[in-house]
Design an enzyme around this catalytic site. Structure first.
Site, PDB file in Angstrom:
ATOM      1  N   ASN A  13       0.829  -1.192   0.000  1.00 54.37           N
ATOM      2  CA  ASN A  13       0.000   0.000   0.000  1.00 54.37           C
ATOM      3  C   ASN A  13       0.877   1.262   0.000  1.00 54.37           C
ATOM      4  OD1 ASN A  13      -1.914   1.947   0.404  1.00 54.37           O
ATOM      5  ND2 ASN A  13      -3.030   0.854   1.986  1.00 54.37           N
ATOM      6  N   ASP A  14       1.504   1.588   1.142  1.00 57.43           N
ATOM      7  CA  ASP A  14       2.309   2.823   1.230  1.00 57.43           C
ATOM      8  C   ASP A  14       3.357   2.914   0.121  1.00 57.43           C
ATOM      9  OD1 ASP A  14       0.966   3.397   3.525  1.00 57.43           O
ATOM     10  OD2 ASP A  14       2.579   2.827   4.891  1.00 57.43           O
ATOM     11  N   VAL A  15       3.965   1.778  -0.226  1.00 53.79           N
ATOM     12  CA  VAL A  15       5.080   1.817  -1.178  1.00 53.79           C
ATOM     13  C   VAL A  15       4.630   2.123  -2.610  1.00 53.79           C
ATOM     14  CG1 VAL A  15       6.499   0.276   0.232  1.00 53.79           C
ATOM     15  CG2 VAL A  15       5.105  -0.688  -1.594  1.00 53.79           C
TER      16      VAL A  15
ATOM     17  N   ALA B 214       1.638   3.779   7.269  1.00 57.34           N
ATOM     18  CA  ALA B 214       1.706   5.227   7.487  1.00 57.34           C
ATOM     19  C   ALA B 214       0.339   5.837   7.805  1.00 57.34           C
ATOM     20  CB  ALA B 214       2.320   5.909   6.270  1.00 57.34           C
TER      21      ALA B 214
END
Ligand code: NAP
Length: 464
Positions: free
Chosen positions: A391-393, A432
């Protein structure tokens, strides 16, 4: 110490260096571990055979207690909980450094380093460095552990004049170190150590979210320097060398990760000192915006009709233990003549190299695994970006939203692919805690469910 002991320590040091070299690539990592274990075995046996070692019963008792606890943790620990385990271990190295420095100050005669009240200034410098770095490592690691374990919020904690307070505490520690080295005062030593515990805490609380991996590797480096400090106090050259190896390799890893995350190493070392105050960003909430979701059959259709696929694994793949299913998917797609590669973000998962370890375990060939810089430009010419539990990446907010806590971090530009398939259980945010605009993009298809189950369904659909 005898010449034989020096030579055996030297061999151990060489084995540790070979271990680090081996661990620098997944192909040689196993060999690296063997070198490391051999080096440590040799170091322990050499130390136990020294004439100064007399109380074997106490040592064996310590080894037994530590060994049993270690074995129990190793059997139980989930791969996804590794970062907090590492942080917890760093805290133990830190507190050992403090306790040894204190013991050496209170009873220097037992260490054979001089007499109380008339210690050489060199000894006092070693002790103060060991205690200060050890205390910072201890309290910093405890905070990192609490954040990673979810005991305290992972968000950065900031307050007014935080940097001024940090600078004042750091300056006070330096002054106290100088006074201690001139006076050998146990009271000054105690105050200096307490302030170091405090600054360890102050340095880590403003760091959070996606920056935690860098903090863990920085604390790894601090723990090495603390161990090196203990080595000086104990007069043990191997501990000095090993500590320096851990300290410098941790510092190099932190530097590499800072570069990968587009963060300043100084901000990390000084706990966000001088970092732009960022808003914690929009916390993901169930948005009203429309999304497109599909079934395993829909995804199989898209994949079967593609010429190239890039698989982007993330933390969710680790949670679901879906790596073997993902490897099977790769094999099935390659049978259809589709080009399949993996794109690994440096902070994907919850520890450096997390995804590489899982893919290696599932026998994914190393030549199909690529790093972010290598592959990022290729998304634009790829048919399907298959995001599994990441997700965040992939979050474009890192590029587009200066208010986002991950702003500036390079991300995998999966949105440029013709189609993006996201496998996750729902619309929840990643580590995050921020929303990912990609879920609502025109070319995105959400595939909801547990990563392993969905991938297995997809393989079935592909086969039929
Ligand atoms: P991520 O942003 O944490 O996202 C993982 C996603 O996986 C979640 O959105 C979750 O969504 C989904 N998920 C969880 N369990 C799943 C399951 N069983 N099946 C399918 N999906 C599942 O992960 P990432 O993209 O890998 O990014 C890593 C993050 O962790 C970064 O922010 C990084 O800075 C941080 N971090 C990294 C390290 C490191 O060293 N690599 C260390 C500490 C922190 P659902 O809940 O909706 O399923």
């Amino acid at each position: 110490m005898s010449d034989t002991a020096y030579i055996l320590y030297l061999i151990s040091s060489v084995l540790f260096i070979l271990a680090l070299k081996g661990l620098s690539s997944p192909e040689s990592a196993r060999r690296g571990n063997v070198y490391g274990m051999a080096g440590m075995g040799l170091a322990v046996v050499t130390t136990l055979c020294m004439p100064a070692i007399t109380n074997y019963a106490l040592i064996l008792f310590g080894i037994m207690v530590g060994g049993i606890i270690g074995a129990m943790i190793a059997r139980k620990i989930q791969m996804t909980a590794m970062p907090q385990l590492v942080a917890a271990f760093h805290s133990l190295v830190g507190v050992s450094a403090v306790l040894i420095a204190a013991a050496a100050l209170w009873s220097p005669e037992s260490y054979g380093i001089g007499n109380s009240g008339s210690l050489h200034v060199g000894r006092l410098i070693e002790m103060s460095l060991g205690a200060v770095i050890g205390a910072i490592t201890f309290s910093g690691s405890v905070i990192a552990f609490a954040k990673l374990q979810g005991i305290m919020s992972g968000k950065p904690i900031r307050f007014g004049d935080q940097n001024k307070l940090n600078a004042a505490v750091a300056a006070a520690i330096v002054v106290l170190m100088i006074i201690f080295c001139g006076s050998e005062s146990k009271f000054i030593f105690t105050v200096m150590t307490l302030l170091s515990f405090a600054i360890g805490l102050l340095l880590i609380i403003p760091i959070g979210g996606a920056d935690m991996p860098v903090v863990v590797s920085m604390l790894n480096s601090y723990s090495g320097w603390a161990a090196s400090g203990i080595g000086f106090t104990l007069g043990n050259p191997l501990l000095i060398i090993t500590g320096a190896l851990v300290g410098s390799s941790g510092a190099i890893l932190s530097y590499i990760m800072c570069k990968a995350m587009n963060r300043s190493i100084f901000n990390v070392i000084f706990g966000g000192f001088g970092a732009a105050a960022v808003d914690s960003g929009p916390v993901a909430a169930a948005s009203d915006k429309p999304i497109k979701s599909g079934s395993a059959e829909d995804a199989a259709f898209l994949l079967k009709n593609s010429g190239s696929v890039i698989i982007i694994p993330g933390y969710g793949m680790a949670v679901a233990q879906a790596q073997h299913a993902v490897r099977e998917l790769q094999v099935e797609l390659e049978k259809e003549g589709i080009k399949v590669r993996f794109a690994i973000h440096p902070v994907a998962g919850r520890m450096p190299g997390h995804m590489n370890v899982l893919l290696a375990e599932a026998n994914v060939p190393y030549d199909s695994v690529t790093e972010l810089e290598e592959i990022n430009n290729d998304f634009a010419t790829t048919d399907v970006a298959f995001v599994i539990g990441a997700n965040d990446v992939t979050n474009p907010a890192a590029k587009n939203n200066p208010q986002s806590p991950i702003y500036g971090m390079p991300v995998l530009e999966v949105g440029n692919a013709k189609t993006v398939i996201f496998i996750k259980r729902g619309m929840a945010a990643g580590y995050a805690g921020i929303e990912n605009e990609l879920f609502y993009q025109e070319n995105t298809m959400m595939l909801f469910g547990d990563a392993k189950k969905v991938t297995e369904d997809l393989i079935k659909a592909l086969k039929h």
